[in-house]
Design an enzyme around this catalytic site. Structure first.
Site, PDB file in Angstrom:
ATOM      1  N   CYS A  30       0.863  -1.189   0.000  1.00 45.57           N
ATOM      2  CA  CYS A  30       0.000   0.000   0.000  1.00 45.57           C
ATOM      3  C   CYS A  30       0.901   1.241   0.000  1.00 45.57           C
ATOM      4  O   CYS A  30       2.127   1.149   0.137  1.00 45.57           O
ATOM      5  CB  CYS A  30      -0.881  -0.001   1.240  1.00 45.57           C
ATOM      6  SG  CYS A  30       0.101   0.063   2.760  1.00 45.57           S
ATOM      7  N   CYS A  66       2.380   5.984   8.981  1.00 48.83           N
ATOM      8  CA  CYS A  66       1.492   6.199   7.827  1.00 48.83           C
ATOM      9  C   CYS A  66       0.567   7.377   8.119  1.00 48.83           C
ATOM     10  O   CYS A  66      -0.005   7.473   9.216  1.00 48.83           O
ATOM     11  CB  CYS A  66       0.665   4.944   7.571  1.00 48.83           C
ATOM     12  SG  CYS A  66      -0.529   5.180   6.234  1.00 48.83           S
ATOM     13  N   GLU A  83       0.282  -0.519  16.390  1.00 46.90           N
ATOM     14  CA  GLU A  83      -0.560   0.633  16.053  1.00 46.90           C
ATOM     15  C   GLU A  83      -1.498   0.963  17.213  1.00 46.90           C
ATOM     16  O   GLU A  83      -1.701   2.131  17.559  1.00 46.90           O
ATOM     17  CB  GLU A  83      -1.369   0.348  14.781  1.00 46.90           C
ATOM     18  CG  GLU A  83      -2.261   1.536  14.394  1.00 46.90           C
ATOM     19  CD  GLU A  83      -3.206   1.222  13.246  1.00 46.90           C
ATOM     20  OE1 GLU A  83      -2.827   0.476  12.326  1.00 46.90           O
ATOM     21  OE2 GLU A  83      -4.347   1.735  13.280  1.00 46.90           O
ATOM     22  N   SER A 124       1.520  -9.707  10.540  1.00 49.91           N
ATOM     23  CA  SER A 124       0.851  -8.699   9.716  1.00 49.91           C
ATOM     24  C   SER A 124      -0.649  -8.772   9.944  1.00 49.91           C
ATOM     25  O   SER A 124      -1.312  -9.732   9.547  1.00 49.91           O
ATOM     26  CB  SER A 124       1.173  -8.932   8.234  1.00 49.91           C
ATOM     27  OG  SER A 124       0.269  -8.216   7.424  1.00 49.91           O
ATOM     28  N   ASN A 137      -3.216  -7.002   8.682  1.00 47.27           N
ATOM     29  CA  ASN A 137      -4.134  -6.999   7.522  1.00 47.27           C
ATOM     30  C   ASN A 137      -4.032  -8.314   6.747  1.00 47.27           C
ATOM     31  O   ASN A 137      -5.018  -8.761   6.166  1.00 47.27           O
ATOM     32  CB  ASN A 137      -3.914  -5.763   6.656  1.00 47.27           C
ATOM     33  CG  ASN A 137      -2.708  -5.877   5.769  1.00 47.27           C
ATOM     34  OD1 ASN A 137      -2.792  -6.388   4.655  1.00 47.27           O
ATOM     35  ND2 ASN A 137      -1.558  -5.414   6.258  1.00 47.27           N
TER      36      ASN A 137
END
Ligand code: SF4
Length: 435
Positions: free
Chosen positions: A139, A223, A253, A349, A351
């Protein structure tokens, strides 16, 4: 058809490990073109799982007249005997992609080689198709974070310290490490005054303060879509709300976002958590989400929160980012048509893991795969259609490598389903922006 091959190893190599197995990526023939071995990564993975150490190289087919030169790893013994498996009738001639060998005095390696080849031969030679989900792989936030480390290395030289994994992918981290990045879990491991990059997942204000106290030169690769969630957390808390963060405990996060308003933020993971949540003032509750959640599961938690707190307020636009949403939608479009879904991505990860769960909720068996060697032959038994995608932190080359390897098992058609085209690009921070 199984043919016997012999190694072309020179005699000057170091003593072999007892269970070293050569997995051929090329079969050398004296009077015919070499056979490439596109499925060598698959066989090497299986050899490893069967307890031997795979090394890669070329094999000269013993059925052919001797004389062809081939490069082979120096640590495979000259006298070693080999086994090669070649899929019959492939055009162009493609091997299963593999030959295993080990010395006769190394029965464990010999057994691992034979068993690995047999396991893959059992699922080879049938036509298959790959349904390729698009968008997939990197991304904009991941591309930016990687480029920040690359630019920092180029402009400042190594070492460049990176707090935590820059993105959650073992290949990305290993590649940057090989180029001079040093990954640390804690700022205490960074020498005073050194350059440190904060990862794409974001950090709490406390980490920024600690870096300032240590005199570190910080480049923040958070990000921008995570920064948006941090900003919302501060805004919601400042108006007196209890901020409910929907996310997974322990994820970097989440830890960063919780740190924006630690006294006013609570973490909720499930609808059950939401239904039993107690807050100071039920009229003043807002929610935020981790950017990489499953869209449908997050919606269930929001519904449960709204049922409990009818005055619930949320962000003006969804916190689950465009890349997460697109990859889930793209996989949804193909998951039910596939017999098996492979998701390229590392274990940590978020996602990528959500993609595996999504496929399974659609009724299709799915596996998270860090690289081609992780694919197991038994997964492909009876499988004619493979759905293939990659999480936002997984390099696109991993998908290409899987397709190449599957071609080594037999005829393969590849169809891509692109549900949307991503054009988002984030600019670099001023510290590393090329002039
Ligand atoms: S997955 Fe989304 S939030 Fe995470 S780095 Fe990529 S774009 Fe940013």
């Amino acid at each position: 058809m199984t043919q016997t091959a012999a190694p072309t190893t020179g005699s000057g190599g170091t003593a072999p490990a007892p269970a070293t197995v050569l997995v051929a990526d090329r079969l050398v023939r004296a009077h015919a073109p070499d056979l490439s071995c596109p499925a060598a990564d698959l066989v090497a993975g299986e050899v490893g799982r069967r307890g031997a150490r795979p090394v890669r190289g070329a094999l000269r087919m013993s059925a052919e007249p001797a004389g062809a030169a081939a490069a082979t790893p120096a640590d495979v013994p000259e006298h070693a005997r080999g086994h090669a498996a070649v899929i019959p009738g492939s055009d162009p001639p493609a091997g299963l992609g593999a030959a295993g060998l080990s010395g006769a005095e190394h029965p464990a390696g010999d057994r691992a080689a034979r068993e690995a080849l047999d396991a893959w031969l059992a699922v080879a030679g049938v036509p298959r198709s790959v349904l390729l989900a698009a968008p997939r792989s990197f991304c904009a936030g991941v591309e930016r974070a990687i480029e920040i480390v690359e630019q920092a290395l180029e402009q400042r030289g190594s070492p460049v310290y990176v707090r935590k994994q820059i993105v959650h992918n073992t290949h990305v981290v290993a590649d940057l490490e090989s180029r001079g990045a040093v990954f640390v879990d804690d700022l205490d491991a960074v020498p005073e005054g050194a350059t440190v990059v904060f990862s794409a997942h974001g950090v709490s204000p406390q980490v920024h303060s600690q870096a300032a106290e240590r005199g570190l030169s910080v480049i923040d690769a958070t990000c921008p879509l995570v920064t948006k969630v941090h900003t919302e957390a501060r805004r919601f808390a400042s108006r007196g709300d209890t901020v409910v963060l929907i996310g997974h405990a322990g994820h970097e996060e989440v830890e960063g976002t919780l740190g924006e308003a630690p006294g006013r933020t609570v973490l909720v993971e499930t609808p059950e958590d939401a239904a039993s949540l107690e807050v100071e003032d039920p009229e003043r509750v807002s929610y935020l989400t981790q950017t990489t959640l499953a869209v449908d599961e997050a919606a269930e938690v929001v519904d449960a929160l709204r049922a409990r707190f009818p005055a619930l307020r949320g962000p003006s636009s969804d916190d689950i980012c465009y890349a997460t949403t697109n990859r889930q939608d793209a996989l949804s479009a193909i998951a039910e048509e596939a017999d098996l879904v492979l998701v390229m991505g590392s274990d940590n990860s978020s996602n990528s893991r959500r993609l595996v769960e999504l496929a399974r909720r659609r009724g299709t068996g799915a596996h998270l795969v860090d690289d081609t060697g992780d694919i197991r032959p038994e997964w492909l038994a009876g499988v004619r259609t493979v759905g293939l995608t990659a999480g936002a932190s997984a390099p696109p080359g991993l998908v290409d490598a899987v397709i190449t390897a599957l071609r080594g098992l037999g005829p393969l058609t590849v169809r891509e389903y692109e549900i949307t085209r991503e054009t988002i690009h984030f600019t670099l921070p001023p510290q590393v922006r090329p002039s």
